[in-house]
Design a protein around this motif. Structure first.
Motif, PDB file in Angstrom:
ATOM      1  N   UNK A 227      -8.029   1.554  -4.121  1.00  0.00           N
ATOM      2  CA  UNK A 227      -9.061   0.644  -4.614  1.00  0.00           C
ATOM      3  C   UNK A 227      -8.381  -0.647  -5.058  1.00  0.00           C
ATOM      4  N   UNK A 228      -8.756  -1.801  -4.451  1.00  0.00           N
ATOM      5  CA  UNK A 228      -8.030  -3.058  -4.690  1.00  0.00           C
ATOM      6  C   UNK A 228      -7.872  -3.408  -6.168  1.00  0.00           C
ATOM      7  N   UNK A 229      -8.909  -3.156  -6.981  1.00  0.00           N
ATOM      8  CA  UNK A 229      -8.814  -3.555  -8.391  1.00  0.00           C
ATOM      9  C   UNK A 229      -7.730  -2.770  -9.124  1.00  0.00           C
ATOM     10  N   UNK A 230      -7.366  -1.619  -8.574  1.00  0.00           N
ATOM     11  CA  UNK A 230      -6.307  -0.820  -9.199  1.00  0.00           C
ATOM     12  C   UNK A 230      -4.936  -1.100  -8.592  1.00  0.00           C
TER      13      UNK A 230
ATOM     14  N   UNK B 220      -9.515  19.600  15.250  1.00  0.00           N
ATOM     15  CA  UNK B 220      -9.280  20.042  13.884  1.00  0.00           C
ATOM     16  C   UNK B 220     -10.235  19.260  13.001  1.00  0.00           C
ATOM     17  N   UNK B 221     -10.901  19.952  12.092  1.00  0.00           N
ATOM     18  CA  UNK B 221     -11.848  19.271  11.200  1.00  0.00           C
ATOM     19  C   UNK B 221     -11.128  19.007   9.877  1.00  0.00           C
ATOM     20  N   UNK B 222     -11.073  17.755   9.482  1.00  0.00           N
ATOM     21  CA  UNK B 222     -10.335  17.384   8.281  1.00  0.00           C
ATOM     22  C   UNK B 222     -11.318  17.022   7.162  1.00  0.00           C
ATOM     23  N   UNK B 223     -10.876  17.208   5.940  1.00  0.00           N
ATOM     24  CA  UNK B 223     -11.823  17.103   4.821  1.00  0.00           C
ATOM     25  C   UNK B 223     -11.353  16.178   3.710  1.00  0.00           C
ATOM     26  N   UNK B 224     -10.167  15.611   3.832  1.00  0.00           N
ATOM     27  CA  UNK B 224      -9.660  14.789   2.731  1.00  0.00           C
ATOM     28  C   UNK B 224      -9.144  13.465   3.270  1.00  0.00           C
ATOM     29  N   UNK B 225      -9.282  12.440   2.437  1.00  0.00           N
ATOM     30  CA  UNK B 225      -8.707  11.164   2.804  1.00  0.00           C
ATOM     31  C   UNK B 225      -8.231  10.469   1.529  1.00  0.00           C
ATOM     32  N   UNK B 226      -7.121   9.734   1.658  1.00  0.00           N
ATOM     33  CA  UNK B 226      -6.573   9.018   0.500  1.00  0.00           C
ATOM     34  C   UNK B 226      -7.140   7.605   0.469  1.00  0.00           C
TER      35      UNK B 226
ATOM     36  N   UNK C 260       0.836  -1.207   0.000  1.00  0.00           N
ATOM     37  CA  UNK C 260       0.000   0.000   0.000  1.00  0.00           C
ATOM     38  C   UNK C 260       0.866   1.250   0.000  1.00  0.00           C
ATOM     39  N   UNK C 261       1.958   1.199   0.784  1.00  0.00           N
ATOM     40  CA  UNK C 261       2.857   2.365   0.829  1.00  0.00           C
ATOM     41  C   UNK C 261       3.477   2.623  -0.548  1.00  0.00           C
ATOM     42  N   UNK C 262       3.790   1.516  -1.262  1.00  0.00           N
ATOM     43  CA  UNK C 262       4.344   1.692  -2.616  1.00  0.00           C
ATOM     44  C   UNK C 262       3.329   2.371  -3.529  1.00  0.00           C
TER      45      UNK C 262
ATOM     46  N   UNK D  29       3.465   5.927  -5.439  1.00  0.00           N
ATOM     47  CA  UNK D  29       3.290   6.059  -6.890  1.00  0.00           C
ATOM     48  C   UNK D  29       2.092   6.950  -7.239  1.00  0.00           C
ATOM     49  N   UNK D  30       1.400   7.399  -6.225  1.00  0.00           N
ATOM     50  CA  UNK D  30       0.245   8.267  -6.476  1.00  0.00           C
ATOM     51  C   UNK D  30      -0.990   7.522  -6.937  1.00  0.00           C
TER      52      UNK D  30
END
Lengths: 654, 205
Positions: A314-317, A305-311, A274-276, A280-281
């Motif tokens: 997706x397994x198929x990718x 702190x209110x956060x609005x983004x998460x990375x 996952x880190x790789x 790789x973006x």
């Protein structure tokens, strides 16, 4: 009747009475209960003034707290409020601690705390932090084991039922959190019977110095119920295993509809992969809404702190990121043995305990030994990954811990027992009943690479006749069992608070030396702290009145305040000037619509009071601090709005 | 003095330099609630330890707060000890018996005066109490022991020399013993042990 016949009848009485005596001695037939025998009392007896060998951290379940016990004595030392407000010390009531309980749904005074997990270094509990999950509104909390206080709570977005959490990787690189109740992601207004529910497996990065958490990434997975988890260790370091049930994806009457299939899954996640992919973006940035709350020990105050983004991955990718290991039958616990090779599943409806092999799993992946692929997730062939099955272990196997000597101990809820079996041969070697209906169990370090395999503690859901009855609502219990010999031996049975699910224990010597005694007053950076009695004062800002108050045996400064008006919002910022071990002060005032505050030495806490009627209101110290504790009191005069009573204050002026 | 006793004497005198980095005296208070003890250390020029805590506890019995600035001794004690060391070095260099004797006498006097002063402060703090104190026990004074231990209400007070104090005593005893020994040796050799006999047979290299 002759004497002879009398005698003859009397003769019959002899064998009859012998039988009665034998029956009486052996006890009537019926359910038998084990009792602690032999030297059990001395094994758990800690003489007054001496210390227990282990700290035990028990989750409070629906109490939302964590309790701290000594083992083997079973003595309760502390209740740590985490997800639930605690009127006893003001946690969740004071402006300093309320931000800790903030979520994207607003302030929440309660949650369901399930699994305490000690931070690890090199796969061994290191005694730095304790993580615990909130199941209802998904969150993970971190407790600092220097202060035994909650210092951080991170909300998990795109999740519901944060149950497979907060298990740590070998060096606490990550804390995981998986979705038990799959939901639409992102949330939307759709029919419940829709097919589009999903779950997420979340990886929270932990800063190795500060312990600060950050949601590193989520993996979007099919909408099953991800139930429990454990990280790999040693050779399997780099992987995390999640059980899941309800692969049927039922939305209603799950007890029937989610129990149909023979096998559900263990999801094996390769987080190094996952880190790789992240590097790789290959992630999607999703909008999300979640809170990150941190308590600053020097400011004695939490901020949100209110956060609005998460990375999101997706397994198929992301090939190679995640695999499913078929596992019978609605598996609950997943536990990795100290060597890191065996992955034990608690198939709660299964008649066996399946054990997967990590090395076989790698081989199966290499050989692409797949049954099928679900949403890009290869399902490995059961026989290709299976190391063995423990036959006839008991009914309803749930969780397994290890003693580090080659044995595993599995809790069986339905047959209410702990089953001891041997890794490798999979043979059951011993079993001991529990009273009753055991859920989790703990061995100190029992989910780590180096267990301190001296005791196993059963965490029971039902106590019924075990203690003095207390009406319909009864306590849960823990049972301490000696595992140093060939046979397990019950030593002690003690009641627990809330409903402990998982618990963990660690040798006392690791924690004791780091335990903080007082907060250094000179390091107090609370914006309303006063560090000497001379600085105590009262300041008015419109309707707000700030009382900069000090507490020192045995008086408050100021202890007489006049000029407060109905409609004012009065902030009592109380600094405990003591630098003496175990001298907290408390503060409460008549009519305050909030909890008291308990202020530790060197700490500042705030009680907010909105007086509603004119009068003279006493306040006092609630913690018996000294011989003149009863004298530690004062008065506030409240006048009608717009009064000409000037704002005055003081201590000791007659 | 001969070479060896003279070197011993010099060492003993120089060891007084440690008084600048080690506490002289230790007062420890224990009570049922304070099994770990509360400590105050007295140095040549300052106080250390849990002073705030001790003052906090003492306010109940009306004892005045113990503060460094209340003790003028701290401003000149380092000079006295410094002077004593210099005088001692001078005695070893000149190596005259009367000078050694003077040094010993001065040191003894200083110790007696110092202990008397310590007793006086203890008396002062222990007896001169605020009449408005919350806790008043008729006839009770709170003077700590000069040396030894004493029960003061719930506290047991222990008063003993700390590392610096022990070194000072040791230094005095060593010089005194060496000096006496040398006198006896000199007398055996038929010389009177008087201050005007100036030099021993063996000069220091």
């Amino acid at each position: 009747m002759t004497t002879r016949t009398l005698l003859r009848s009397a003769m019959w009485l002899v064998p009859a009475s012998v039988l009665v005596v034998i029956l009486a001695l052996s006890g009537c037939p019926g359910p038998k209960q084990a009792v602690a025998t032999g030297d059990a009392a001395s094994r758990v007896y800690i003489p007054p003034g001496q210390y227990d060998e282990f700290y035990g951290f028990f989750s409070g379940g629906f109490s939302g707290q964590v309790t701290v016990y000594g083992l083997p004595s079973g003595r309760l030392f502390k209740i740590i409020p985490v997800f639930s407000v605690n009127p006893e010390n003001g946690y969740g009531y004071t402006p300093e601690t309320q931000p800790l309980l903030m979520t994207s749904h607003g302030f929440i005074p309660w949650d369901d705390a399930h699994h305490p997990e000690l931070s690890q270094t090199d796969g061994v509990p290191d005694g730095r932090w304790l993580f615990v999950n909130a199941n209802n509104t998904p969150r993970v909390a971190r407790i600092d084991l220097r202060t035994f206080e909650t210092v951080e709570i991170l909300e998990i977005p795109n999740s519901a039922g944060n149950h497979s959490s907060p298990f740590v990787t070998q060096n606490t690189e990550y804390v995981v959190a998986g979705t038990r109740f799959s939901v639409p992601i992102p949330q939307q207004d759709v029919p419940i019977r829709g097919e589009n529910f999903r779950g997420t497996l979340n990886f929270i990065k932990v800063d190795p110095q500060s312990g600060r958490m950050e949601l590193a990434f989520q993996i979007l997975v099919p909408g099953y119920d991800y139930d429990l988890a454990h990280a790999g260790k040693g050779p399997s370091h780099g992987w995390v295993f999640f059980t899941c049930y309800n692969s049927e994806q039922a939305h209603t009457l799950l007890e029937v509809n989610a129990s149909k299939r023979d096998k559900d899954f263990i999801a094996a996640v390769n987080w190094k992969k996952a880190e790789e992919y992240l590097a790789q973006g290959k992630y999607h940035e999703m909008t999300a809404d979640y809170f990150h709350n941190i308590y600053d020990e020097r400011k004695h105050m939490a901020t949100s702190e209110r956060l609005t983004k998460v990375r999101v991955l997706i397994p198929s990718e992301c090939p190679g990121l995640i695999y499913y290991l078929p596992t019978p039958k609605s598996p609950h616990g997943v536990d990795v043995d100290p060597t890191g090779e065996y992955i034990v599943a608690g198939g709660k409806l299964a008649t066996v305990i399946p054990v997967h092999s990590f090395s076989k799993m790698l081989k199966a992946i290499e050989n692409r030994d797949f049954d099928t692929v679900i949403d890009g997730i290869p399902v490995l062939r059961y026989d290709a990954v299976l190391a063995g099955e423990v036959q006839n272990p008991g009914l309803g196997p749930l969780h397994t811990e290890f003693d580090g000597k080659g044995y595993a101990y599995t809790s069986c809820f339905v047959s209410s027992e702990i089953v001891k079996w041997k890794l490798g041969t999979w043979e059951v070697v011993d079993r001991i009943p529990t009273y009753y209906s055991i859920g989790h169990l703990l061995i100190p370090g029992g989910d780590s690479r180096k267990p301190w395999g001296k005791y196993v503690v059963a965490l029971n859901k039902i106590t019924k006749d075990r203690y003095l009855p207390t009406g319909p609502e009864l306590v849960q219990s823990a049972q301490l069992i000696d595992i140093t010999g060939e046979k397990m031996r019950l030593l002690l049975d003690f009641p627990t608070l809330g409903e402990p699910h998982y618990a963990q224990a660690i040798p006392a010597e690791i924690l004791m030396k780091n335990s903080l005694k007082v907060y250094p007053l000179q390091e107090n950076q609370h914006p309303y702290a006063v560090k000497t009695p001379e600085q105590a004062r009262v300041e008015r800002k419109g309707n707000e009145v700030h009382v900069y108050m000090t507490a020192l045996r045995s008086h408050f400064r100021p202890d007489n305040i006049e000029g407060i008006q109905v409609g004012d919002r009065v902030y009592f910022h109380v600094t405990n000037l003591e630098q003496d071990w175990d001298i907290p002060h408390g503060f409460a005032i008549l009519g305050a619509n909030t909890a008291e505050i308990l202020i530790m030495p060197g700490q500042t806490k705030t009680l907010v009071w909105e007086p509603k009627k004119p009068g003279v209101y006493p306040f006092y110290c609630t913690d018996f601090c000294s011989a003149l504790h009863q004298e530690m009191q004062g008065y506030v005069r409240v006048s009608p709005r717009g009064t000409n009573v000037p704002l005055t204050y003081g201590t000791g002026q007659e | 003095m001969r070479a060896l006793p003279r070197i011993l004497t010099l060492g003993a005198i120089l060891s007084l330099g440690l008084l600048f980095v080690l506490p002289l005296w230790r007062i420890t208070l224990t009570a049922p609630q304070y099994p770990e003890g509360v400590v105050m250390l007295i140095w040549l020029n300052r106080l250390s330890g849990q002073l705030d805590l001790i003052n906090g506890l003492n306010h109940y019995i009306g004892m005045r707060p113990i503060r460094e600035e209340n003790f003028p001794e701290f401003s000149f004690m380092p000079w006295l000890i410094g002077g004593l060391i210099l005088l001692g070095i001078l005695a070893v260099v000149v190596n005259r018996r009367w000078l050694y004797a003077t040094w010993l006498a001065l040191f003894a006097a200083l110790t007696i005066v110092g202990l008397a002063d310590f007793y006086r402060w203890g008396y002062e703090y222990g007896h001169n109490l605020d009449p408005n104190a919350p806790i008043k026990v008729p006839g009770m004074a709170y003077q700590p022991p000069l040396i030894g231990s004493k029960q003061l209400l719930n506290f047991t007070a222990y008063s003993y020399p700390d590392a610096g104090g022990c070194i000072a005593f040791g230094s005095f005893l060593l010089v005194a013993a060496t000096f006496t020994g040398e006198c006896i040796v000199a007398r055996r050799r038929g010389k009177a042990c008087t201050a005007h006999i100036v030099r021993e047979a063996a000069p220091v290299a």
